[in-house]
Design a protein around this motif. Structure first.
Motif, PDB file in Angstrom:
ATOM      1  N   LYS A  96       0.838  -1.208   0.000  1.00 25.98           N
ATOM      2  CA  LYS A  96       0.000   0.000   0.000  1.00 25.98           C
ATOM      3  C   LYS A  96       0.869   1.254   0.000  1.00 25.98           C
ATOM      4  O   LYS A  96       0.573   2.235  -0.687  1.00 25.98           O
ATOM      5  N   ASN A  97       1.975   1.213   0.730  1.00 27.27           N
ATOM      6  CA  ASN A  97       2.888   2.345   0.755  1.00 27.27           C
ATOM      7  C   ASN A  97       3.456   2.609  -0.636  1.00 27.27           C
ATOM      8  O   ASN A  97       3.571   3.759  -1.071  1.00 27.27           O
ATOM      9  N   ALA A  98       3.772   1.543  -1.364  1.00 30.47           N
ATOM     10  CA  ALA A  98       4.339   1.684  -2.710  1.00 30.47           C
ATOM     11  C   ALA A  98       3.351   2.342  -3.655  1.00 30.47           C
ATOM     12  O   ALA A  98       3.698   3.270  -4.392  1.00 30.47           O
ATOM     13  N   PHE A  99       2.110   1.875  -3.651  1.00 31.52           N
ATOM     14  CA  PHE A  99       1.140   2.401  -4.608  1.00 31.52           C
ATOM     15  C   PHE A  99       0.653   3.791  -4.245  1.00 31.52           C
ATOM     16  O   PHE A  99       0.459   4.637  -5.121  1.00 31.52           O
ATOM     17  N   LEU A 100       0.448   4.054  -2.963  1.00 22.67           N
ATOM     18  CA  LEU A 100      -0.026   5.383  -2.575  1.00 22.67           C
ATOM     19  C   LEU A 100       1.053   6.436  -2.801  1.00 22.67           C
ATOM     20  O   LEU A 100       0.736   7.588  -3.108  1.00 22.67           O
ATOM     21  N   THR A 101       2.325   6.059  -2.696  1.00 25.66           N
ATOM     22  CA  THR A 101       3.403   6.996  -3.002  1.00 25.66           C
ATOM     23  C   THR A 101       3.350   7.421  -4.467  1.00 25.66           C
ATOM     24  O   THR A 101       3.655   8.563  -4.814  1.00 25.66           O
ATOM     25  N   ALA A 102       2.943   6.503  -5.352  1.00 28.87           N
ATOM     26  CA  ALA A 102       2.891   6.791  -6.792  1.00 28.87           C
ATOM     27  C   ALA A 102       1.889   7.884  -7.143  1.00 28.87           C
ATOM     28  O   ALA A 102       1.904   8.404  -8.261  1.00 28.87           O
ATOM     29  N   VAL A 103       1.048   8.264  -6.199  1.00 26.40           N
ATOM     30  CA  VAL A 103       0.077   9.332  -6.425  1.00 26.40           C
ATOM     31  C   VAL A 103       0.775  10.652  -6.780  1.00 26.40           C
ATOM     32  O   VAL A 103       0.181  11.529  -7.413  1.00 26.40           O
ATOM     33  N   TYR A 104       2.054  10.787  -6.400  1.00 30.18           N
ATOM     34  CA  TYR A 104       2.769  12.047  -6.695  1.00 30.18           C
ATOM     35  C   TYR A 104       2.767  12.362  -8.189  1.00 30.18           C
ATOM     36  O   TYR A 104       2.780  13.529  -8.588  1.00 30.18           O
ATOM     37  N   CYS A 105       2.754  11.322  -9.032  1.00 28.94           N
ATOM     38  CA  CYS A 105       2.757  11.551 -10.488  1.00 28.94           C
ATOM     39  C   CYS A 105       1.520  12.324 -10.939  1.00 28.94           C
ATOM     40  O   CYS A 105       1.566  13.092 -11.898  1.00 28.94           O
ATOM     41  N   VAL A 106       0.417  12.102 -10.253  1.00 30.98           N
ATOM     42  CA  VAL A 106      -0.836  12.771 -10.594  1.00 30.98           C
ATOM     43  C   VAL A 106      -0.887  14.176  -9.997  1.00 30.98           C
ATOM     44  O   VAL A 106      -1.484  15.090 -10.565  1.00 30.98           O
ATOM     45  N   ILE A 107      -0.247  14.374  -8.848  1.00 33.33           N
ATOM     46  CA  ILE A 107      -0.271  15.662  -8.163  1.00 33.33           C
ATOM     47  C   ILE A 107       0.579  16.706  -8.878  1.00 33.33           C
ATOM     48  O   ILE A 107       0.239  17.897  -8.895  1.00 33.33           O
ATOM     49  N   VAL A 108       1.679  16.283  -9.480  1.00 31.65           N
ATOM     50  CA  VAL A 108       2.639  17.212 -10.082  1.00 31.65           C
ATOM     51  C   VAL A 108       2.005  18.235 -11.022  1.00 31.65           C
ATOM     52  O   VAL A 108       2.279  19.439 -10.910  1.00 31.65           O
ATOM     53  N   PRO A 109       1.134  17.837 -11.979  1.00 30.26           N
ATOM     54  CA  PRO A 109       0.568  18.843 -12.889  1.00 30.26           C
ATOM     55  C   PRO A 109      -0.233  19.927 -12.172  1.00 30.26           C
ATOM     56  O   PRO A 109      -0.201  21.101 -12.575  1.00 30.26           O
ATOM     57  N   PHE A 110      -0.939  19.565 -11.105  1.00 29.95           N
ATOM     58  CA  PHE A 110      -1.749  20.543 -10.378  1.00 29.95           C
ATOM     59  C   PHE A 110      -0.866  21.463  -9.530  1.00 29.95           C
ATOM     60  O   PHE A 110      -1.145  22.655  -9.390  1.00 29.95           O
ATOM     61  N   LEU A 111       0.208  20.906  -8.977  1.00 34.54           N
ATOM     62  CA  LEU A 111       1.140  21.729  -8.225  1.00 34.54           C
ATOM     63  C   LEU A 111       1.881  22.680  -9.153  1.00 34.54           C
ATOM     64  O   LEU A 111       2.136  23.843  -8.807  1.00 34.54           O
ATOM     65  N   THR A 112       2.225  22.206 -10.341  1.00 35.64           N
ATOM     66  CA  THR A 112       2.855  23.067 -11.340  1.00 35.64           C
ATOM     67  C   THR A 112       1.928  24.207 -11.718  1.00 35.64           C
ATOM     68  O   THR A 112       2.370  25.348 -11.946  1.00 35.64           O
ATOM     69  N   TRP A 113       0.645  23.936 -11.801  1.00 35.77           N
ATOM     70  CA  TRP A 113      -0.364  24.964 -12.092  1.00 35.77           C
ATOM     71  C   TRP A 113      -0.306  26.057 -11.029  1.00 35.77           C
ATOM     72  O   TRP A 113      -0.339  27.256 -11.330  1.00 35.77           O
ATOM     73  N   ALA A 114      -0.215  25.648  -9.758  1.00 35.68           N
ATOM     74  CA  ALA A 114      -0.185  26.620  -8.671  1.00 35.68           C
ATOM     75  C   ALA A 114       1.099  27.440  -8.667  1.00 35.68           C
ATOM     76  O   ALA A 114       1.090  28.625  -8.328  1.00 35.68           O
ATOM     77  N   VAL A 115       2.212  26.838  -9.091  1.00 35.10           N
ATOM     78  CA  VAL A 115       3.508  27.507  -9.009  1.00 35.10           C
ATOM     79  C   VAL A 115       3.807  28.344 -10.244  1.00 35.10           C
ATOM     80  O   VAL A 115       4.248  29.495 -10.141  1.00 35.10           O
ATOM     81  N   VAL A 116       3.586  27.779 -11.428  1.00 42.59           N
ATOM     82  CA  VAL A 116       3.972  28.485 -12.659  1.00 42.59           C
ATOM     83  C   VAL A 116       2.778  28.810 -13.548  1.00 42.59           C
ATOM     84  O   VAL A 116       2.944  29.195 -14.697  1.00 42.59           O
ATOM     85  N   GLN A 117       1.556  28.642 -13.033  1.00 41.82           N
ATOM     86  CA  GLN A 117       0.340  29.022 -13.750  1.00 41.82           C
ATOM     87  C   GLN A 117       0.158  28.264 -15.074  1.00 41.82           C
ATOM     88  O   GLN A 117      -0.372  28.796 -16.036  1.00 41.82           O
ATOM     89  N   LYS A 118       0.618  27.006 -15.094  1.00 40.42           N
ATOM     90  CA  LYS A 118       0.398  26.161 -16.264  1.00 40.42           C
ATOM     91  C   LYS A 118      -0.752  25.212 -15.961  1.00 40.42           C
ATOM     92  O   LYS A 118      -0.626  24.314 -15.134  1.00 40.42           O
TER      93      LYS A 118
END
Length: 294
Positions: A96-118
Motif C-alpha cells: 500500500k505504501n508503494a502504490f499510494l506513493t505513486a500518487v505524486y505523479c498525478v499531483i505534479v501537474p496541479f502543483l505546477t499549475w499553482a507555481v507556474v500558472q500552467k
C-alpha cells in the motif's frame, strides 16, 4: 559509449531502476523494525552523497557556490518526503505504501499549475479522478476511515510532487548529478539532528548481519545506483516512456511485498492498484500510445 548504444541501454536502465526501487519497500519495512526512521534516512543519504560524489569524477569541475543553496532547497523537500513516507511505512503495509506513493505523479501537474500558472489538461483531470477512486479502494475500510500509515503516505506523495517541481525550478543550467550530491548531503544534514533529538541510536542493530546487509542495499541500490540509472535513462529516452517505466516501481513494490513480506492481496486492493496505475499512465503519457502516428 556511442549515442546509439546509450539509447539502446536507456530503457533497460530505467526498468532496472524501477525494480530496485520496488524492492526497497519491504526491505525498508524490515529495517524499520530495528533502526528508527530518521537514523535510517541519515545513514542512507550520507552514504548516497559519498558514493554519488565519488562517481561524479570530472563533474566536480562544474561546481559553483550556488549548488549549495539549490541543494539545500531540494534536499529539504526530499527529506520531508522520505521521512513522512518512512513513518507511514512503519504503520501500513509495503504494498500500500508503494502504490499510494505513486500518487505524486498525478499531483505534479496541479502543483505546477499553482507555481507556474500552467493549467492541467483533460488527461491530468481524468487521472486525478481515477487516482482518487483508486486511493479510496486501497485505503478506506468498511467504516470509510483511513489508517494513519496510509494518510502519511498520501502526505508524502504531496512532498514528492513538491520536490519534483522544486528540482525543475532550481536545476536549469546545472549538472543534475552533481546537484543530486548536494541534495543528498543536505538531506543527511537535516536527518542527523532530527534523529539525535528524537530517537535512540540503535548501536546494537549493527551487530546483526541482516540489518547491515539491508542498510548496504538501501544505500547502494535505491539511493545511488537507481538514481544514476534514472538520470542517464531519462537523458537518452523520451519523457513519456521514461515516466511510465519508472511508475512500474509501485507494481514491483506490490510484487516483492507479496512474495517476500507476505502482504495480503484482495480483489478490492487490486482494483485500487489498477486505477492508480491507470491514473499515472494517463497523466504521464496523455494516452499518446493510442494515437496513430501520421
Amino acid at each position: 559509449m556511442s549515442p546509439k548504444a546509450m539509447r539502446l541501454l536507456a530503457k533497460p536502465m530505467l526498468f532496472i531502476a524501477a525494480i530496485i526501487w520496488g524492492s526497497s519497500f519491504f526491505i525498508m519495512k524490515n529495517a524499520l523494525d530495528v533502526v528508527p526512521p530518521f537514523y535510517l534516512l541519515a545513514i542512507r543519504f550520507t552514504a548516497g552523497a559519498v558514493l554519488l560524489g565519488l562517481a561524479c569524477g570530472w563533474r566536480w569541475k562544474r561546481f559553483t557556490p550556488d549548488y549549495l543553496w539549490r541543494g539545500a532547497i531540494i534536499g529539504g523537500f526530499l527529506i520531508a518526503a522520505y521521512s513522512i513516507q518512512t513513518f507511514g511505512l512503519s504503520l501500513t503495509t509495503p504494498s500500500k505504501n508503494a502504490f499510494l506513493t505513486a500518487v505524486y505523479c498525478v499531483i505534479v501537474p496541479f502543483l505546477t499549475w499553482a507555481v507556474v500558472q500552467k493549467k492541467p489538461d483533460r488527461y491530468n483531470i481524468a487521472a486525478a479522478l481515477l487516482c482518487i477512486t483508486g486511493v479510496g479502494l486501497v485505503s478506506l475500510n468498511e467504516e470509510l476511515t483511513i489508517n494513519a500509515g496510509d494518510l502519511l503516505t498520501l502526505v508524502c506523495a504531496i512532498f514528492y510532487a513538491s520536490h519534483i517541481v522544486a528540482v525543475e525550478k532550481v536545476s536549469p543550467g546545472k549538472d543534475i548529478t552533481l546537484l543530486t550530491v548536494f541534495q543528498f548531503a543536505f538531506a543527511a544534514l537535516y536527518a542527523w539532528p532530527c534523529g539525535m533529538l528524537t530517537e535512540v541510536f540503535p548501536a546494537q542493530a549493527f551487530s546483526t548481519p541482516e540489518v547491515v546487509l539491508s542498510l548496504v542495499y538501501l544505500c547502494v541500490g535505491p539511493t545511488t545506483v537507481a538514481l544514476l540509472f534514472q538520470n542517464v535513462g531519462q537523458i537518452w529516452s523520451d519523457p513519456a516512456s521514461a515516466s511510465v517505466i519508472l511508475s512500474l516501481e509501485s507494481m514491483f513494490g506490490v510484487l516483492f511485498s507479496v512474495l517476500f513480506y507476505g502482504d495480503p492481496v484482495t480483489g478490492r486492493l487490486l482494483a485500487g492498484f489498477a486505477l492508480i496505475f491507470l491514473a499515472v499512465v494517463c497523466s504521464e503519457t496523455k494516452l499518446s500510445f493510442l494515437h496513430k502516428k501520421t
